[in-house]
Design a protein around this motif. Structure first.
Motif, PDB file in Angstrom:
ATOM      1  N   GLY A 211       0.843  -1.194   0.000  1.00  0.00           N
ATOM      2  CA  GLY A 211       0.000   0.000   0.000  1.00  0.00           C
ATOM      3  C   GLY A 211       0.877   1.242   0.000  1.00  0.00           C
ATOM      4  N   GLU A 233      -3.572   4.050  -2.172  1.00  0.00           N
ATOM      5  CA  GLU A 233      -3.938   2.743  -2.737  1.00  0.00           C
ATOM      6  C   GLU A 233      -3.432   1.655  -1.799  1.00  0.00           C
ATOM      7  N   TRP A 234      -4.163   0.576  -1.731  1.00  0.00           N
ATOM      8  CA  TRP A 234      -3.793  -0.510  -0.830  1.00  0.00           C
ATOM      9  C   TRP A 234      -4.310  -1.831  -1.402  1.00  0.00           C
ATOM     10  N   ASP A 237      -6.917  -4.971   3.737  1.00  0.00           N
ATOM     11  CA  ASP A 237      -7.470  -4.143   4.820  1.00  0.00           C
ATOM     12  C   ASP A 237      -6.395  -3.701   5.819  1.00  0.00           C
ATOM     13  N   TRP A 240      -4.565  -0.678   4.489  1.00  0.00           N
ATOM     14  CA  TRP A 240      -5.480   0.478   4.544  1.00  0.00           C
ATOM     15  C   TRP A 240      -5.567   1.028   5.961  1.00  0.00           C
ATOM     16  N   TRP A 244      -4.033   4.630   7.680  1.00  0.00           N
ATOM     17  CA  TRP A 244      -4.884   5.585   8.419  1.00  0.00           C
ATOM     18  C   TRP A 244      -4.332   5.819   9.828  1.00  0.00           C
ATOM     19  N   ASP A 264     -16.989   3.821   1.432  1.00  0.00           N
ATOM     20  CA  ASP A 264     -15.717   3.552   2.123  1.00  0.00           C
ATOM     21  C   ASP A 264     -15.984   3.441   3.631  1.00  0.00           C
TER      22      ASP A 264
END
Ligand SMILES: CC(C)(COP(=O)(O)OP(=O)(O)OC[C@H]1O[C@@H](n2cnc3c(N)ncnc32)[C@H](O)[C@@H]1OP(=O)(O)O)[C@@H](O)C(=O)NCCC(=O)NCCS
Length: 389
Positions: A211, A233-234, A237, A240, A244, A264
């Motif tokens: 990612g 982009e990843w 999960d 992602w 974050w 999302d």
């Protein structure tokens, strides 16, 4: 009399860039701009309208691929640089350009980003995907738990080399997602060098890099900082979520802004769902089914009784006809249509952003068997491209 020509040499490409930029109220490309823009001109894909020897209108496309519902990846034209010289507008120049472009595209589908919502429907493009701009209150944002992988910061040169390969390695999976072409990366590199504090971080999990995220932080006032995420982009999960976690734990950042798909799940990362606020919803993907039979066969369908859909296409009459769509696929048939839809609105339902029932409620289409049609075209993820061009 408008004459449409395919351009092939660099001087013409530069004139094309100038006409387009003037239509957008921008100045002509400087020599430095041109170095960046030139790689995005691909021979055979650049069209211009002429009045005698004067160039008066432009369009072009980039060769790319698009993910459709079900995961198939189809050849796709990313249409861009549409412009008509201000002293020639509303005389049919764009109509002539669009007609020529659509009838000569080698790809079964085209998408574009529209400067205005009223331009492209008449050419068979439908609003097929929207994004949501979210703002995260970073000071109050708590994501429980720790990262599962590692996030590392890249210097600009390493990022420039790594990102195109990494983007390709992450693969295309999200309906609406497209592959990126070399000229796209040249523009992205330029945008980053203009924004000198642009930062790229890469995430690695147990199987390596999976990612990446590019962002910029701006000081607004008195040490209050806003982060804008430009590219994210990843492949899974964990990547992602870890990215974050990285952005929400950065020092000095008060607000984080990102464009995400309509569905999302970012809100659910945080202990307090109110830290995520939707600031805006805007159209992202305008989609034109160039080869309707091929595109109807390319995607998968949900469980429902078959429906016969009558398609109307003024610009590409080869698409006109009836198509029987069932959970097993789609085929052209000589049967009475259950419902009839113009090709732009078929583009709007194709990736699943809207439904036949919604269009019927708005009196944009008519017919029966709407619920079955909705169930056939239902998707489990809202479309989102994530690549601006
Ligand atoms: C948008 C643009 C390319 C249209 O070119 P054009 O040559 O004037 O378009 P046409 O004359 O072929 O117009 C075809 C039809 O679309 C309509 N139309 C075109 N542009 C429109 C707009 N911006 N808003 C509403 N209607 C528009 C025309 O009125 C015409 O309708 P009609 O057939 O009912 O008479 C041109 O106005 C332009 O360059 N605008 C600025 C740059 C821009 O926004 N480019 C698009 C980037 S995505």
């Amino acid at each position: 009399m408008t004459d449409i020509r395919v351009l092939s040499d660099e001087a013409q490409f530069r004139a094309h860039a100038t006409v387009f930029r003037r239509a957008m109220h921008w100045g002509p490309p400087s020599d430095d701009d041109w170095k960046v823009v030139q790689p995005s001109y691909e021979p055979d894909r650049v069209l211009a309208a002429f009045d005698r020897e004067e160039m008066i209108g432009t369009t072009q496309s980039y060769a790319s691929s698009l993910v459709v519902p079900g995961g198939a990846v189809v050849p796709h034209a990313a249409v861009s640089r549409v412009g008509v010289r201000a002293d020639y507008t509303r005389r049919g120049v764009l109509t002539a350009l669009m007609r020529e472009q659509l009838s000569s595209l080698p790809d079964p589908v085209a998408t574009l980003r529209a400067s205005e919502g009223r331009i492209y429907g008449r050419f068979g493009y439908g609003l097929a995907g929207r994004w949501r701009t979210v703002e995260v209150d970073a000071k109050r944002a708590v994501i429980p738990g720790e990262m599962t992988g590692r996030v590392r910061m890249l210097d600009q040169d390493t990022a420039d080399k790594l990102l195109p390969e990494l983007h390709e390695a992450l693969g295309l999976s999200r309906p609406g997602q497209i592959s990126r072409w070399p000229g796209w990366w040249a523009r992205a590199r330029d945008r980053k060098s203009v924004a000198e504090n642009s930062v790229t971080v890469v995430h690695s999990g147990p199987d390596g890099d999976d990612g990446f995220l590019t962002y910029k932080v701006t000081e607004e006032k008195d040490f209050k900082h806003r982060m804008s995420i430009a590219d994210f982009e990843w492949a899974n999960d964990d990547a992602w979520r870890d990215l974050w976690i990285y952005v929400t734990r950065l020092d000095l950042v008060d607000q984080i802004e990102d464009d995400v798909s309509l569905d999302d799940p970012v809100t659910w990362l945080f202990e307090d769902p109110r830290v995520v606020r939707t600031k805006d919803v805007f159209d992202e993907i305008w989609l034109r089914l160039v080869d309707v039979p091929r595109m109807l066969q390319a995607r998968t369908y949900g469980a429902a009784e078959p429906v016969v859909i009558g398609v109307r296409d003024r610009l590409l009459p080869a698409n006109d006809g009836c198509y029987r769509v069932s959970p097993d696929g789609a085929e052209r048939v000589e049967e009475q249509a259950d419902l009839t839809i113009p090709v732009d609105l078929l583009g709007a339902v194709y990736l699943g952003d809207t439904t036949f029932s919604q269009l019927a409620a708005a009196k944009r289409i008519s017919g029966t068997r709407l619920r079955d049609a909705d169930a056939l075209f239902a998707v489990d993820r809202k479309p989102y491209c994530g690549t601006f061009f």
